[in-house]
Design a protein around this motif. Structure first.
Motif, PDB file in Angstrom:
ATOM      1  N   PRO A  43       0.818  -1.213   0.000  1.00 57.65           N
ATOM      2  CA  PRO A  43       0.000   0.000   0.000  1.00 57.65           C
ATOM      3  C   PRO A  43       0.857   1.271   0.000  1.00 57.65           C
ATOM      4  N   ILE A  44       0.358   2.277  -0.666  1.00 55.34           N
ATOM      5  CA  ILE A  44       1.015   3.584  -0.702  1.00 55.34           C
ATOM      6  C   ILE A  44       0.457   4.418   0.445  1.00 55.34           C
ATOM      7  N   ASP A  45       1.350   5.084   1.159  1.00 55.08           N
ATOM      8  CA  ASP A  45       0.935   5.972   2.245  1.00 55.08           C
ATOM      9  C   ASP A  45       0.181   7.148   1.633  1.00 55.08           C
ATOM     10  N   MET A  46      -1.126   7.177   1.853  1.00 53.64           N
ATOM     11  CA  MET A  46      -1.956   8.168   1.174  1.00 53.64           C
ATOM     12  C   MET A  46      -1.702   9.590   1.692  1.00 53.64           C
ATOM     13  N   ALA A  47      -1.317   9.749   2.937  1.00 58.55           N
ATOM     14  CA  ALA A  47      -1.000  11.090   3.443  1.00 58.55           C
ATOM     15  C   ALA A  47       0.224  11.646   2.707  1.00 58.55           C
ATOM     16  N   SER A  48       1.226  10.788   2.501  1.00 61.30           N
ATOM     17  CA  SER A  48       2.420  11.217   1.767  1.00 61.30           C
ATOM     18  C   SER A  48       2.086  11.502   0.313  1.00 61.30           C
ATOM     19  N   GLU A  49       1.242  10.660  -0.278  1.00 54.46           N
ATOM     20  CA  GLU A  49       0.855  10.860  -1.676  1.00 54.46           C
ATOM     21  C   GLU A  49       0.070  12.163  -1.826  1.00 54.46           C
ATOM     22  N   GLN A  50      -0.791  12.457  -0.855  1.00 57.07           N
ATOM     23  CA  GLN A  50      -1.548  13.705  -0.899  1.00 57.07           C
ATOM     24  C   GLN A  50      -0.610  14.899  -0.809  1.00 57.07           C
ATOM     25  N   ALA A  51       0.337  14.850   0.103  1.00 58.61           N
ATOM     26  CA  ALA A  51       1.302  15.951   0.249  1.00 58.61           C
ATOM     27  C   ALA A  51       2.131  16.113  -1.027  1.00 58.61           C
TER      28      ALA A  51
END
Length: 72
Positions: A43-51
């Protein structure tokens, strides 16, 4: 004397704007709870992807503004 816009530059700018729209669409999906993963299932860390995407969009906004100013 007016300057004739370079068709190739105008087309490149439009493609860049389309890439920005795609990034904003991805941000919207993240806001709606989308989860993505790498090809191997990690899984991709969605908080990091959002940032990351927010940073990309902000950079694109600056570049687009600069290109539009230089195009006249």
């Amino acid at each position: 004397m007016s300057q004739t816009p370079d068709p190739a530059a105008a087309a490149a700018l439009e493609r860049f704007k389309a890439q920005r729209v795609t990034a904003i669409y991805r941000l919207d999906l993240i806001a709606k709870g989308a989860k993505i993963s790498y090809e191997d299932g990690t899984p991709i860390d969605m908080a990091s992807e959002q940032a990351r995407l927010e940073s990309v969009v902000a950079d694109m906004d600056r570049r687009i503004a600069r290109l539009e100013r230089s195009a006249g």
